[in-house]
Write a protein that holds these residues in place. Structure first.
Motif, PDB file in Angstrom:
ATOM      1  N   VAL A 115       4.548   2.438  30.815  1.00  0.00           N
ATOM      2  CA  VAL A 115       5.904   2.998  30.739  1.00  0.00           C
ATOM      3  C   VAL A 115       6.611   2.438  29.503  1.00  0.00           C
ATOM      4  O   VAL A 115       7.388   3.146  28.848  1.00  0.00           O
ATOM      5  CB  VAL A 115       6.754   2.741  32.014  1.00  0.00           C
ATOM      6  CG1 VAL A 115       6.151   3.429  33.217  1.00  0.00           C
ATOM      7  CG2 VAL A 115       6.987   1.273  32.290  1.00  0.00           C
ATOM      8  N   HIS A 143       5.102   1.604  26.710  1.00  0.00           N
ATOM      9  CA  HIS A 143       4.560   2.369  25.574  1.00  0.00           C
ATOM     10  C   HIS A 143       5.372   3.650  25.384  1.00  0.00           C
ATOM     11  O   HIS A 143       5.771   3.989  24.269  1.00  0.00           O
ATOM     12  CB  HIS A 143       3.101   2.757  25.830  1.00  0.00           C
ATOM     13  CG  HIS A 143       2.122   1.672  25.477  1.00  0.00           C
ATOM     14  ND1 HIS A 143       0.766   1.906  25.425  1.00  0.00           N
ATOM     15  CD2 HIS A 143       2.287   0.380  25.158  1.00  0.00           C
ATOM     16  CE1 HIS A 143       0.144   0.776  25.094  1.00  0.00           C
ATOM     17  NE2 HIS A 143       1.048  -0.160  24.932  1.00  0.00           N
ATOM     18  N   GLY A 144       5.565   4.365  26.466  1.00  0.00           N
ATOM     19  CA  GLY A 144       6.319   5.625  26.372  1.00  0.00           C
ATOM     20  C   GLY A 144       7.718   5.376  25.843  1.00  0.00           C
ATOM     21  O   GLY A 144       8.180   6.034  24.901  1.00  0.00           O
ATOM     22  N   ALA A 145       8.403   4.400  26.432  1.00  0.00           N
ATOM     23  CA  ALA A 145       9.780   4.109  26.021  1.00  0.00           C
ATOM     24  C   ALA A 145       9.827   3.683  24.557  1.00  0.00           C
ATOM     25  O   ALA A 145      10.685   4.128  23.782  1.00  0.00           O
ATOM     26  CB  ALA A 145      10.359   3.016  26.914  1.00  0.00           C
ATOM     27  N   LEU A 193       7.712   4.408  22.181  1.00  0.00           N
ATOM     28  CA  LEU A 193       7.434   5.555  21.306  1.00  0.00           C
ATOM     29  C   LEU A 193       8.646   6.478  21.204  1.00  0.00           C
ATOM     30  O   LEU A 193       8.770   7.250  20.257  1.00  0.00           O
ATOM     31  CB  LEU A 193       6.217   6.330  21.819  1.00  0.00           C
ATOM     32  CG  LEU A 193       4.859   5.659  21.572  1.00  0.00           C
ATOM     33  CD1 LEU A 193       3.770   6.288  22.434  1.00  0.00           C
ATOM     34  CD2 LEU A 193       4.472   5.751  20.096  1.00  0.00           C
ATOM     35  N   ALA A 194       9.520   6.415  22.205  1.00  0.00           N
ATOM     36  CA  ALA A 194      10.756   7.201  22.134  1.00  0.00           C
ATOM     37  C   ALA A 194      11.861   6.442  21.406  1.00  0.00           C
ATOM     38  O   ALA A 194      12.921   6.998  21.133  1.00  0.00           O
ATOM     39  CB  ALA A 194      11.209   7.596  23.545  1.00  0.00           C
ATOM     40  N   ALA A 210      12.725   2.851  22.187  1.00  0.00           N
ATOM     41  CA  ALA A 210      13.364   1.782  22.968  1.00  0.00           C
ATOM     42  C   ALA A 210      12.886   0.403  22.525  1.00  0.00           C
ATOM     43  O   ALA A 210      11.768   0.240  22.041  1.00  0.00           O
ATOM     44  CB  ALA A 210      13.056   1.974  24.449  1.00  0.00           C
ATOM     45  N   SER A 254       2.818   7.424  33.689  1.00  0.00           N
ATOM     46  CA  SER A 254       3.636   6.248  33.378  1.00  0.00           C
ATOM     47  C   SER A 254       4.242   6.356  31.989  1.00  0.00           C
ATOM     48  O   SER A 254       5.425   6.066  31.786  1.00  0.00           O
ATOM     49  CB  SER A 254       2.787   4.981  33.476  1.00  0.00           C
ATOM     50  OG  SER A 254       2.290   4.838  34.777  1.00  0.00           O
ATOM     51  N   MET A 255       3.428   6.763  31.016  1.00  0.00           N
ATOM     52  CA  MET A 255       3.978   6.891  29.661  1.00  0.00           C
ATOM     53  C   MET A 255       5.103   7.922  29.650  1.00  0.00           C
ATOM     54  O   MET A 255       6.145   7.713  29.018  1.00  0.00           O
ATOM     55  CB  MET A 255       2.890   7.269  28.661  1.00  0.00           C
ATOM     56  CG  MET A 255       1.979   6.094  28.309  1.00  0.00           C
ATOM     57  SD  MET A 255       0.837   6.456  26.959  1.00  0.00           S
ATOM     58  CE  MET A 255       1.928   6.446  25.530  1.00  0.00           C
ATOM     59  N   GLY A 270       8.307   6.489  30.996  1.00  0.00           N
ATOM     60  CA  GLY A 270       9.016   5.635  30.040  1.00  0.00           C
ATOM     61  C   GLY A 270       9.770   6.450  29.001  1.00  0.00           C
ATOM     62  O   GLY A 270      10.905   6.125  28.634  1.00  0.00           O
ATOM     63  N   ILE A 271       9.126   7.508  28.529  1.00  0.00           N
ATOM     64  CA  ILE A 271       9.779   8.379  27.532  1.00  0.00           C
ATOM     65  C   ILE A 271      11.041   8.992  28.128  1.00  0.00           C
ATOM     66  O   ILE A 271      12.124   8.955  27.537  1.00  0.00           O
ATOM     67  CB  ILE A 271       8.806   9.484  27.079  1.00  0.00           C
ATOM     68  CG1 ILE A 271       7.630   8.873  26.304  1.00  0.00           C
ATOM     69  CG2 ILE A 271       9.521  10.535  26.248  1.00  0.00           C
ATOM     70  CD1 ILE A 271       6.456   9.821  26.106  1.00  0.00           C
TER      71      ILE A 271
END
Lengths: 400, 444
Positions: free
Chosen positions: A65, A67-69, A71-72, A74, B212-213, B216-217
């Motif tokens: 999660v 990683h996702g944040a 990449l956006a 954060a 999950s990724m 987070g995005i």
């Protein structure tokens, strides 16, 4: 205003994280990290920290999660230990390759099996080649201070790499000490604007493919892959200077000056040196002081930054001694010695003369490395300096 | 771009020749039936004689009086009684028996599709006649931008490519797309060596962490007020139901606001057709081979969409490219739901390469899977419970579907019976859930 508190190392890490103002904190509990994430959850619940808390179903998703944040766009924080790090390994390995400037605390713990929930650095030492920057803290205050410094390093455009701030499980995680919490405004001024890696981002306003397939036997693939790998090495190399600068700036802003790469303790005229890492360094310094009182010219080199390894700084620090004793809290299986010992040997190779060195392994599974243990290590290293050989490592707690 | 029209379709294999369509037409039009069911070339087979509303109608071409014209709006070939000179040239010009002399009125007559509500279709007891409006999808979305490069390297007839292009054409640029390892990035959507295959931000998650990724995005974009971005995955069945399931289940439990589309081709097709937990019973795969000691997969498929219902997601639906309007309708709902909570769309997707079927038969396989209840089309919301979007009544035998798929070629009667009984069991369960009040999907 800065504030003086008496807290354990996990709370010191939570304060270091809170002061760094991450947008997103992901947590999953594991001994001995658990109270750290509980502090964070409480900070967020109480409104002392403005971050999104993602309490997910496991460490694999903790890092995913984030990683996702990241990449956006954060700024992110988390913490884990041993088995959690093992479960996190798949995204963990990917993080530096994606050049994500994350900070994750490792509350060091020995890894199963044999089953064990106590302190030890086997977790961090097992992932040393992955591409994360690793810093190790000696005290609760150093934990609190190193986390903001870690963000400064991670987000530096020349670095753009993730940082693990390590602190020993049990001794630091639960040990209580006085900590000066820096003023929020001081940390804000130190960190400045968040720096985002726009070369790897997922934003409809900047559409791009993140992490396309590379490699293969022919065409542009292999060279592309090599460029990524070399780029990561370049980030590591640049980090050495950036870490020094960041620590210096932190010192100017807070008055606390930490040695950024290695700390040389009483090394000016030392004939024999110990090399230590993490919380053991305090007892080791006491043992060095006692040896000095006995007229022995002892010194100590403490490793703060383990990745990138400060090869030349280490080599220079040990250039004049006649023997080195390296104390590890982990095992390098196959070499059957301490992993830090191997690193120090590699650094010593850069010297024109051969400096004898030997490996001590202690503090496994939560064992205490006392001043007496270090005194034994000093005695043994002095004998090495006098010409005695050392083939096997010395297991400090073997007969405790 | 042209226009696609609604149409009456005829499935000869379902027609028993009862003639109720003809009676219904005659009653509706108060004259001769404009539809004829005629004996086919094989015994007990039937064919249809009726106006096809041709795109290039011969009847219109031969009419000397301008009495026939194709209507641009409906596509119906309209007959203008006031202009017709009763020459009957049109009846000779039509190959389909679609326009003929009505002996009651002594004038020609032809099907006008009852203004979009054809009586014959309603009267057909076997669904051999159907009113198909899928062309509306083409009319509505055909001009929208394709979000992938033309040269994706999917296999010929790849159904997953069809799903990708349709989904992203509809969803558009304000999106972030995850395509975890599998055929979807494998065909080049995330690109190779610096060149992307997609116009929206796209990435490979790990096979194990897609949900999950995405979570987070989404959380970060919500935090900074960019709440209108569609954060979504086009994932395969393996990464969803096997090694990535923890992430899917966790994100669903937390109500993460993402759109998760699972493209289910019943195995790890990209790596050479290995078994996944959604591979159906009996199926050959490269890790459930057929030999003396093994006859394909010996376990039933995991029913992932039902598991997602048990998570009480904001939206759960199943879809098939065999029924595109249904799929588009569900995409709409799934996107909307993804701004409120976890939204899960499971699209069944035959793989011509891995399933051993000709690429020309992929859509037929989709339809047969649905028509046999091997695949059921339904949707679930917390408020409305579970609802079939296509009736599971009057299914064709599962054997008819299975026999067209090469990966089932080795099945014996006992295996076929097992599959049929599992399909019946699933339908019974789903019907109980559909009958239960919304508050009680606990019948699972």
């Amino acid at each position: 205003m800065s504030q003086t508190v008496v807290i354990d190392g996990n709370e010191a890490a939570a304060w270091g994280a809170a002061l760094s103002r991450p947008d997103m904190v992901a947590v999953y509990p594991i001994t001995p990290q658990s109270s750290l994430v509980e502090y964070l959850a409480k900070f967020i619940a109480d409104g002392r920290m403005d971050a999104d808390l993602m309490d997910v179903e496991g460490e694999h998703s903790v890092l995913s999660v984030l990683h996702g944040a990241c990449l956006a766009g954060a700024r992110t924080y988390s913490a884990t230990s041993a088995q959690g790090l093992a479960y996190m390994f798949e995204p963990y390995f990917r993080t530096p390759g994606l050049r994500l400037p994350m900070v994750v605390s490792l509350v060091n713990r020995d890894s199963v099996s044999p089953t064990c929930v106590w302190g030890g650095q086997q977790d961090a030492m097992t992932v040393k080649e992955v591409g994360w920057i690793h810093m190790f803290c000696e005290t609760q205050q150093e934990i609190c201070d190193t986390i903001p410094i870690a963000y400064k390093v991670a987000e530096h455009p020349e670095v753009m790499l993730p940082v693990n701030v390590n602190h020993d499980g049990n001794y630091l995680s639960y040990g209580v000490a006085k900590v000066d919490l820096p003023d929020q405004a001081v940390v804000d001024a130190f960190l400045g604007e968040k720096s985002i890696n726009w070369h790897a981002c997922l934003d409809p306003e900047r559409p791009m493919a993140v992490d396309p397939l590379t490699g293969g036997a022919t065409g542009a693939g292999p060279a592309t892959f090599v460029r990524y790998r070399k780029g990561l090495c370049g980030g590591m190399r640049a980090a050495l200077d950036v870490i020094v600068e960041a620590h210096a700036e932190w010192g100017r802003k807070t008055g606390r000056h930490w040695s950024p790469l290695i700390e040389e303790y009483r090394m000016e005229d030392a004939e024999v040196a110990l090399v230590t890492i993490g919380s053991m360094s305090g007892a080791a310094k006491d043992a060095v002081d006692e040896a000095r009182l006995d007229g022995r010219r002892l010194g100590l080199v403490k490793i703060k930054t383990f990745r990138p390894f400060p090869v030349m700084q280490m080599a220079r620090a040990l250039a004049k001694v006649r023997a080195v004793g390296v104390v590890d809290r982990a095992v390098n299986f196959g070499w059957n010695c301490g992993p830090v010992f191997q690193e120090v040997l590699a650094a010593l190779y850069h010297l024109p003369v051969r400096v004898p060195a030997m490996s001590f392994i202690g503090g496994l599974a939560g064992a205490d490395i006392t001043v007496e243990h270090f005194a034994q290590a000093i005695e043994r290293t002095l004998r090495l300096a006098a010409g005695e050989t050392a083939v096997e490592p010395v297991w400090l707690n073997e007969n405790d | 771009m042209g226009t696609a029209f609604d149409t009456i379709t005829f499935k000869a294999s379902s027609c028993d020749g009862c003639g109720k369509c003809m009676t219904a037409c005659a009653e509706a039009k108060q004259g001769a039936a404009r539809i004829s069911i005629v004996p086919g070339t094989k015994e007990s087979s039937f064919e249809l004689a009726m106006c096809r509303q041709c795109g290039d109608p011969k009847c219109v071409m031969v009419c000397p009086a301008g009495a026939l014209a194709k209507d641009d709006g409906s596509g119906v070939v309209q007959w203008d009684a006031s202009r017709c000179i009763d020459c009957l040239l049109c009846t000779a010009g039509c190959s389909y028996g679609g326009i003929s002399l009505d002996s009651h009125t002594a004038r020609v007559s032809k099907c006008d599709q009852c203004d979009g509500d054809p009586a014959c279709v309603k009267a057909c007891p076997t669904d051999a006649l159907q009113w198909v409006t899928a062309g509306s999808v083409f009319n509505k979305y055909g001009d929208k931008e394709d979000m992938f490069v033309p040269g994706l390297s999917g296999c010929q007839g790849c159904n997953s490519e069809l799903i990708m292009r349709h989904a992203m054409r509809k969803i558009g640029r304000n999106s972030v797309l995850a395509t975890p390892p599998g055929c979807i990035p494998g065909m080049g959507s995330v690109g190779y060596n610096g060149k992307t295959g997609t116009k929206v931000p796209v990435f490979h998650p790990l096979l194990t962490n897609t949900a999950s990724m995405l979570a987070g995005i989404r959380r970060y974009y919500d935090r900074v007020g960019r709440k209108d971005i569609v954060v979504m995955a086009l994932a395969g069945d393996g990464g969803t139901s096997d090694c990535g399931f923890h992430a899917v289940s966790g994100a669903a439990e937390r109500g993460e606001k993402v759109l998760y589309v699972c493209v289910d081709n019943e195995g790890y097709m990209n790596t050479g057709m290995q078994r996944s937990s959604t591979t159906p019973f009996g199926s050959w795969t490269s890790t459930t081979p057929v030999g003396e000691h093994m006859r394909g997969k010996s376990q039933d498929a995991k029913n992932l969409p039902l598991i997602m219902v048990a998570h009480k997601c904001a939206y759960v639906a199943t879809a098939s490219t065999g029924y595109m309007e249904d799929l588009y309708d569900k995409l709409d709902k799934a996107v909307e739901a993804s701004f409120r909570g976890f939204s899960y769309l499971h699209i069944y997707s035959p793989c011509p390469t891995g399933w051993r079927i000709p690429s020309s038969k992929v859509i037929e396989a989709c339809r047969m899977s649905v028509d046999s209840n091997f695949v059921t089309l339904w949707e679930y919301t917390r408020e409305g419970g579970l609802r079939f979007t296509r009736s599971p009544d009057r299914p064709i035998p599962v054997r008819d579907y299975v026999k067209m798929i090469g990966k089932y070629r080795h099945l014996d009667d006992a295996q076929l019976d097992h599959i049929q009984s599992r399909v019946d069991e699933q339908v019974t369960l789903l019907k109980r859930m559909a009958a239960a009040p919304a508050a009680e999907p606990a019948v699972i």
